[in-house]
Design a protein around this motif. Structure first.
Motif, short mmCIF file in Angstrom:
data_model
loop_
_atom_site.label_atom_id
_atom_site.label_comp_id
_atom_site.label_asym_id
_atom_site.label_seq_id
_atom_site.Cartn_x
_atom_site.Cartn_y
_atom_site.Cartn_z
N VAL A 283 0.86 -1.19 0.00
CA VAL A 283 0.00 0.00 0.00
C VAL A 283 0.89 1.23 0.00
CG1 VAL A 283 -1.78 1.27 1.28
CG2 VAL A 283 -1.77 -1.24 1.32
N ILE A 326 -10.70 -1.74 1.85
CA ILE A 326 -10.16 -2.63 0.82
C ILE A 326 -11.03 -3.87 0.65
CG2 ILE A 326 -8.19 -4.15 0.30
CD1 ILE A 326 -6.35 -1.97 1.36
N ILE A 353 -8.97 3.30 1.73
CA ILE A 353 -8.13 3.80 0.64
C ILE A 353 -8.92 4.79 -0.22
CG2 ILE A 353 -6.60 1.79 0.59
CD1 ILE A 353 -8.99 2.05 -2.23
N LEU A 369 -2.87 0.58 -4.31
CA LEU A 369 -3.72 1.00 -3.20
C LEU A 369 -3.08 2.20 -2.51
CD1 LEU A 369 -4.41 -2.56 -1.75
CD2 LEU A 369 -5.93 -1.22 -3.23
N TYR A 370 -3.88 3.26 -2.35
CA TYR A 370 -3.38 4.50 -1.75
C TYR A 370 -4.23 4.86 -0.54
CZ TYR A 370 -0.83 5.04 -6.15
OH TYR A 370 -0.01 4.85 -7.23
N SER A 371 -3.59 4.94 0.63
CA SER A 371 -4.31 5.26 1.86
C SER A 371 -4.08 6.72 2.24
CB SER A 371 -3.90 4.34 3.00
OG SER A 371 -2.54 4.53 3.32
#
Length: 505
Positions: A283, A326, A353, A369-371
């Motif tokens: 991530v 997610i 995310i 995946l970007y949090s």
């Protein structure tokens, strides 16, 4: 023993540094750091203490009190017995921020209709009389004086309404105090650069938004010579640089992303795994700074950011929600094979995310995946280059010293962790530079020595009571404080209190 060893290392570094400095160095014992809780002021309930400013002339603090829509005032001449004074009532709109320079108090006030222009009100700190009022952009969220006191600069966040049908321009207003001239800058000139900026990690993602409408200026810091300002664009993952002489926005620095698959950046991504442990996960984090501050150390300027992170959630009609767990999204089966069970809640399933990025091939599933947020503080050059990021050290320090506080006792592991909210620097005799980092979700302030900006040293954790949620930090050097000691003033949003710490050395 750990803190003792760190202090010895810090002092050794400072001794070496002083040998390379031609200026006379004060005795090292005069630069010691030993902050202890002095007193707490109960201002009110939740929202009664957001941001605090201090006036060295009158020895009064001025507190943004959203609960009562006022600026609460206390005389702290005697820190043992602060005296409540008559507040400044805000009759139209709501206060968001305060700043003081030489007996003048600037208050940022949002309009009752958030999407309409707000104002900056200028008061005399002695008798609280209103001296001037200036119309600025929509939702002035943070205000500050230039270091020479000649300008007031405010970040106008320009948030949309809950339906996301009215999204005003984000802007920055510059007020010349001498001639009362107001210059409000927006980001329209950067609309043509959107694609280039996005390729470097900047985000423009609101429904039908141009870059100029999508940016939401959050926080401002100004250089020592009052020629340059930097403004954090939190949701957009960037920092803009402003020339205060020409009154132009010179550039936007995209901040890019932080790789949580690297050991030094590991995180705890789940609040449902029954564990408080850090893991390397596939991530990326978006820095998304909230508060920022500028400091000059040995002639070099730096911008320091608290990488809180923030999602957009507007529940109107049609509204706009740009985050999801997610476990509820579609993952690319090649990048995230089912055998790894990433969507299990004990694995990555609980982590929130961003939905606007990550489908790199536009086939309807997520390849990256970007949090939200980076769970850290960062030190940047004045031109947006990363000098230092604290990686996972905030989480590690909490696990090692106050594990019950870790990510709000693990309840926020799936959502931005400790949430570094605010940063403040205390310059002690031009020898030591002490950084304070406020952690909103763990009710703590971390203390670092950043005299070497490339290698900060953790010193200690300040914590008084639970459920405080520090929102604002203010360092008062000994020469200005009412008792001749360095002070740290912490504005606590949830508890409605102001905590004051003093440096006992």
């Amino acid at each position: 023993m750990k803190n003792l060893a760190q202090s010895i290392i810090a002092l050794s570094f400072l001794f070496i540094a002083s040998c390379n400095d031609d200026s006379p160095a004060p005795a090292l014992e005069n630069t010691n750091v030993n902050f202890k809780h002095k007193t707490t002021i109960k201002v009110g309930g939740e929202g009664a203490s957001e941001i605090t400013a201090y006036d060295a002339k009158t020895k009064k603090i001025f507190i943004v009190n959203v609960e009562k829509k006022e600026i609460s005032i206390y005389d702290i001449t005697n820190l043992n017995t602060p005296v409540k004074k008559t507040p400044i009532t805000i009759t139209s709109g709501s206060p968001n921020s305060v700043s003081i320079y030489n007996g003048k108090l600037a208050v940022a006030i949002e309009n009752n209709n958030k999407q309409s222009n707000g104002k900056i009100a200028l008061y005399n700190t002695d008798d609280q009389s209103l001296e001037a009022s200036f119309t600025v952009g929509a939702l002035p969220d943070m205000v500050t004086f230039s270091k020479d006191g000649k300008m007031i600069v405010c970040a106008n966040e320009g948030e949309p309404n809950k339906d996301y049908t009215n999204d005003p321009l984000g802007s920055v207003s510059i007020i010349s105090i001498e001639n009362k001239q107001i210059t409000t800058l927006d980001f329209s000139s950067f609309n043509s650069q959107e694609a280039e900026l996005e390729s470097k990690g900047f985000r423009v993602f609101g429904p039908n938004a141009t870059l100029a409408k999508d940016v939401e200026p959050e926080y401002i810091t100004i250089s020592d010579d009052s020629k340059t300002a930097w403004v954090s664009l939190q949701e957009n993952n960037g920092i803009a640089k402003i020339n205060l002489i020409t009154k132009t926005i010179e550039t936007i620095y995209p901040l890019g992303f932080k790789d949580y698959s690297i050991a030094k950046n590991s995180i705890d991504p789940s609040n449902k795994d029954g564990k408080k442990e850090l893991r390397q996960v596939p991530v990326y984090g978006m820095y998304q700074p909230d508060a920022i501050t500028h400091v000059t150390i040995k002639g070099v300027g730096y911008v320091i950011s608290a990488n809180e992170g923030d999602a957009r959630e507007y529940d109107g009609t049609p509204g706009f929600v740009n985050e999801e767990r997610i476990k509820k999204i579609k993952l690319d089966p090649t990048v995230f094979p089912s055998i790894n069970d990433y969507q299990n809640e004990a694995n990555l399933g609980r982590l929130k995310i961003a939905l606007d990025i990550g489908d790199t091939d536009n086939d309807g599933d997520y390849d990256k995946l970007y949090s939200y947020g980076a769970r850290s503080f960062s030190i940047w050059s004045e031109n947006g280059n990363l000098i230092y990021d604290s990686g996972n050290t905030i989480a590690k320090e909490l696990l090692a010293t106050t594990s019950d506080k870790f990510n709000d006792d693990d309840k926020r592991s799936d959502d931005k962790g400790a949430e570094p909210e605010s940063v403040e620097v205390l310059n002690i005799a031009n020898q030591r530079y002490i950084l304070f980092v406020g952690l909103e979700r763990t009710d703590q302030v971390l203390v670092y020595d950043i005299s070497n900006p490339a290698a900060p040293i953790f010193l200690t954790i300040l914590s008084h009571n639970g459920d405080e949620a520090p929102e604002g930090l203010l360092a008062i050097p000994s020469k200005d404080s009412p008792n001749g000691k360095d002070l740290l003033i912490v504005s606590n949003e949830d508890s409605g209190t102001v905590s004051i710490y003093e440096n006992l050395k």
